[in-house]
Design an enzyme around this catalytic site. Sequence first.
Site, short mmCIF file in Angstrom:
data_model
loop_
_atom_site.label_atom_id
_atom_site.label_comp_id
_atom_site.label_asym_id
_atom_site.label_seq_id
_atom_site.Cartn_x
_atom_site.Cartn_y
_atom_site.Cartn_z
N ALA A 131 0.83 -1.21 0.00
CA ALA A 131 0.00 0.00 0.00
C ALA A 131 0.86 1.25 0.00
O ALA A 131 1.25 1.76 1.06
CB ALA A 131 -0.95 -0.03 1.20
N ILE A 164 -5.37 -0.21 -4.09
CA ILE A 164 -4.51 -1.21 -3.45
C ILE A 164 -4.97 -2.63 -3.83
O ILE A 164 -6.07 -3.06 -3.44
CB ILE A 164 -4.47 -1.01 -1.91
CG1 ILE A 164 -4.03 0.43 -1.59
CG2 ILE A 164 -3.56 -2.04 -1.27
CD1 ILE A 164 -2.74 0.88 -2.26
N GLN A 341 -7.22 -7.45 -33.89
CA GLN A 341 -7.49 -7.08 -35.29
C GLN A 341 -7.59 -8.33 -36.17
O GLN A 341 -8.49 -8.44 -37.01
CB GLN A 341 -6.37 -6.15 -35.78
CG GLN A 341 -6.68 -5.42 -37.05
CD GLN A 341 -7.75 -4.33 -36.85
OE1 GLN A 341 -8.14 -4.02 -35.73
NE2 GLN A 341 -8.24 -3.78 -37.95
N GLU A 368 3.13 0.21 -11.12
CA GLU A 368 4.57 0.03 -10.82
C GLU A 368 5.45 0.94 -11.68
O GLU A 368 6.50 0.54 -12.16
CB GLU A 368 4.97 -1.45 -10.93
CG GLU A 368 4.29 -2.27 -9.84
CD GLU A 368 4.87 -3.64 -9.62
OE1 GLU A 368 6.09 -3.79 -9.74
OE2 GLU A 368 4.08 -4.54 -9.33
C1 FAD Z 1 -4.63 -2.35 -11.70
C2 FAD Z 1 -3.86 -1.48 -10.77
C3 FAD Z 1 -3.32 -2.04 -9.61
C4 FAD Z 1 -2.63 -1.23 -8.71
N1 FAD Z 1 -2.15 -1.80 -7.54
C5 FAD Z 1 -1.49 -1.01 -6.66
C6 FAD Z 1 -1.02 -1.57 -5.42
O1 FAD Z 1 -1.18 -2.76 -5.14
N2 FAD Z 1 -0.40 -0.75 -4.55
C7 FAD Z 1 -0.18 0.57 -4.81
O2 FAD Z 1 0.41 1.23 -3.97
N3 FAD Z 1 -0.62 1.14 -5.97
C8 FAD Z 1 -1.29 0.38 -6.89
N4 FAD Z 1 -1.74 0.93 -8.07
C9 FAD Z 1 -1.57 2.36 -8.31
C10 FAD Z 1 -0.47 2.67 -9.31
O3 FAD Z 1 0.79 2.44 -8.74
C11 FAD Z 1 -0.64 4.11 -9.80
O4 FAD Z 1 -1.81 4.12 -10.59
C12 FAD Z 1 0.54 4.60 -10.61
O5 FAD Z 1 1.65 4.84 -9.78
C13 FAD Z 1 0.23 5.89 -11.39
O6 FAD Z 1 -0.31 6.84 -10.53
P1 FAD Z 1 -1.67 7.62 -10.92
O7 FAD Z 1 -2.66 6.60 -11.30
O8 FAD Z 1 -1.98 8.53 -9.80
O9 FAD Z 1 -1.33 8.43 -12.21
P2 FAD Z 1 -0.61 9.87 -12.25
O10 FAD Z 1 0.55 9.86 -11.33
O11 FAD Z 1 -1.65 10.93 -12.10
O12 FAD Z 1 -0.07 9.86 -13.73
C14 FAD Z 1 -0.92 10.19 -14.85
C15 FAD Z 1 -0.08 10.26 -16.09
O13 FAD Z 1 0.92 11.25 -15.94
C16 FAD Z 1 2.14 10.75 -16.38
N5 FAD Z 1 3.29 11.39 -15.72
C17 FAD Z 1 3.63 11.32 -14.43
N6 FAD Z 1 4.78 12.02 -14.21
C18 FAD Z 1 5.13 12.53 -15.41
C19 FAD Z 1 6.21 13.34 -15.84
N7 FAD Z 1 7.17 13.74 -14.98
N8 FAD Z 1 6.27 13.70 -17.14
C20 FAD Z 1 5.31 13.30 -18.01
N9 FAD Z 1 4.27 12.52 -17.66
C21 FAD Z 1 4.19 12.15 -16.38
C22 FAD Z 1 2.09 9.28 -16.01
O14 FAD Z 1 3.04 8.56 -16.72
C23 FAD Z 1 0.67 8.95 -16.40
O15 FAD Z 1 0.63 8.68 -17.76
C24 FAD Z 1 -2.44 0.14 -8.98
C25 FAD Z 1 -2.97 0.69 -10.17
C26 FAD Z 1 -3.66 -0.11 -11.05
C27 FAD Z 1 -4.21 0.51 -12.30
#
Ligand code: FAD
Length: 396
Positions: A131, A164, A341, A368
């Site tokens: 988490a 999570i 496709q 990740e």
């Molecule tokens: C199926 C699934 C399972 C998950 N499981 C877990 C888990 O078990 N534990 C946990 O802790 N989290 C988990 N997550 C969360 C995951 O780690 C986050 O979704 C991920 O780190 C991205 O964060 P965000 O979704 O807030 O996107 P954001 O951080 O808002 O990012 C949005 C977009 O902005 C882009 N971006 C970010 N920084 C930059 C930059 N500097 N320059 C240009 N573009 C940028 C990103 O690449 C992305 O395309 C899970 C997510 C999913 C979808």
Amino acid sequence: MASPSHLDWPFFEDRHRILAVELRQWASQHLKHDDERDLAASCRKLVRQLGDGGWLRYAVGGKSYGGLNEAIDTRSLCLMREGLAQHSGLADFAFAMQGLGSGAVSLFGDEAQKRDYLPRVARGEAVAAFALSETDAGSDAAALQCAARLGGDAYILNGEKTWISNGGVADFYVVFARTGEAPGSKGISVFIVDAGTAGFEIGERNEVMAPHPLARLTFKDCRVPAAQRIGAPGQGFKIAMATLDVFRTSVAAEATGFARCALQHALARATSRKMFNQVLSDFQLTQAKLAEMATGIDAAALLTYRAAWLRDTGHSVTTEAAMAKMTATETAQQVIDDAVQIFGALGVMKGEPVEQLYREIRPLRIYEGATEIQKLVIARGIIKAFQAAEDPGAPG
Ligand SMILES: Cc1cc2nc3c(=O)[nH]c(=O)nc-3n(C[C@H](O)[C@H](O)[C@H](O)COP(=O)(O)OP(=O)(O)OC[C@H]3O[C@@H](n4cnc5c(N)ncnc54)[C@H](O)[C@@H]3O)c2cc1C
């Protein structure tokens, strides 16, 4: 002579080849259709099955704690994920989360923590979760706000976590919280929080396109004994990144498994679908697609197992793991899209294997560390290496 399979590559030892073959046999016997209606029950069942089969021993480190090896063997971890992903996305998820959720304990836990948690994880008796993410701290994980305040012999946790995996299913959660030793990434610590601890609750489920159990977690004056802190105060961010260094490469393997599965389906369809007095694979446009799919998969697998082999042989792999994760997940997305496709309308029918793969692959480019973050990591790595070289050499 038959052309060599990727298992013949020099990254592997015989124990890896045996693992891949035995896993394939076990998975085809034991992994049936996942019940998407009750994900929590399906996940628990899969964890049990994987534990009974002895496979979860690859997900933890330390022979005294149920692990097959003293340290997590990254090549085994990757072969497990690649193999499971070809049979069931949910089985791969169940396996991976046992490793990711307990990874900080395997890597940085003290003796008591390892003895308490790892054997149960390895036997499939305790389900683990990791988490880190919060609504306003995803890619920018160091911005997390969930707080842990030391009071006597316990920390008091307040805040939230979101997305999570295994939320509501897990028996324990490895939770990253701000302890404030320093600003930003240097003021975070990590704790093991058992399910059922007073003040710790599971919020709403996060429904995602591929059926995996995810949930929001809330902490309200949740008292966690100081003995449940993993590593030193303020080391939490480093622990998170070190854990992800191991598991990021395994996400590349997962993607490679999904892509291999899509290519097999695409080949079967393309060589049997009759049209224009031929079959689909007789057309050069289709052949080009199949050629690109197969080449992309090999490129992804080569980067994945290079990163895994480098880590297993004692090298730092931050850059290589990022290259593998970025390439394998982006390639797999393209390969699976090509497979859809090739299937035409059948490819978008609910329940068709390529339709399931299409939903399964998308989140891998986000979790990740999203692809954009992997690019930043790679660029940082190569610039640092260039600047550190004594004689970087003149261009041209
Ligand atoms: C199926 C699934 C399972 C998950 N499981 C877990 C888990 O078990 N534990 C946990 O802790 N989290 C988990 N997550 C969360 C995951 O780690 C986050 O979704 C991920 O780190 C991205 O964060 P965000 O979704 O807030 O996107 P954001 O951080 O808002 O990012 C949005 C977009 O902005 C882009 N971006 C970010 N920084 C930059 C930059 N500097 N320059 C240009 N573009 C940028 C990103 O690449 C992305 O395309 C899970 C997510 C999913 C979808």
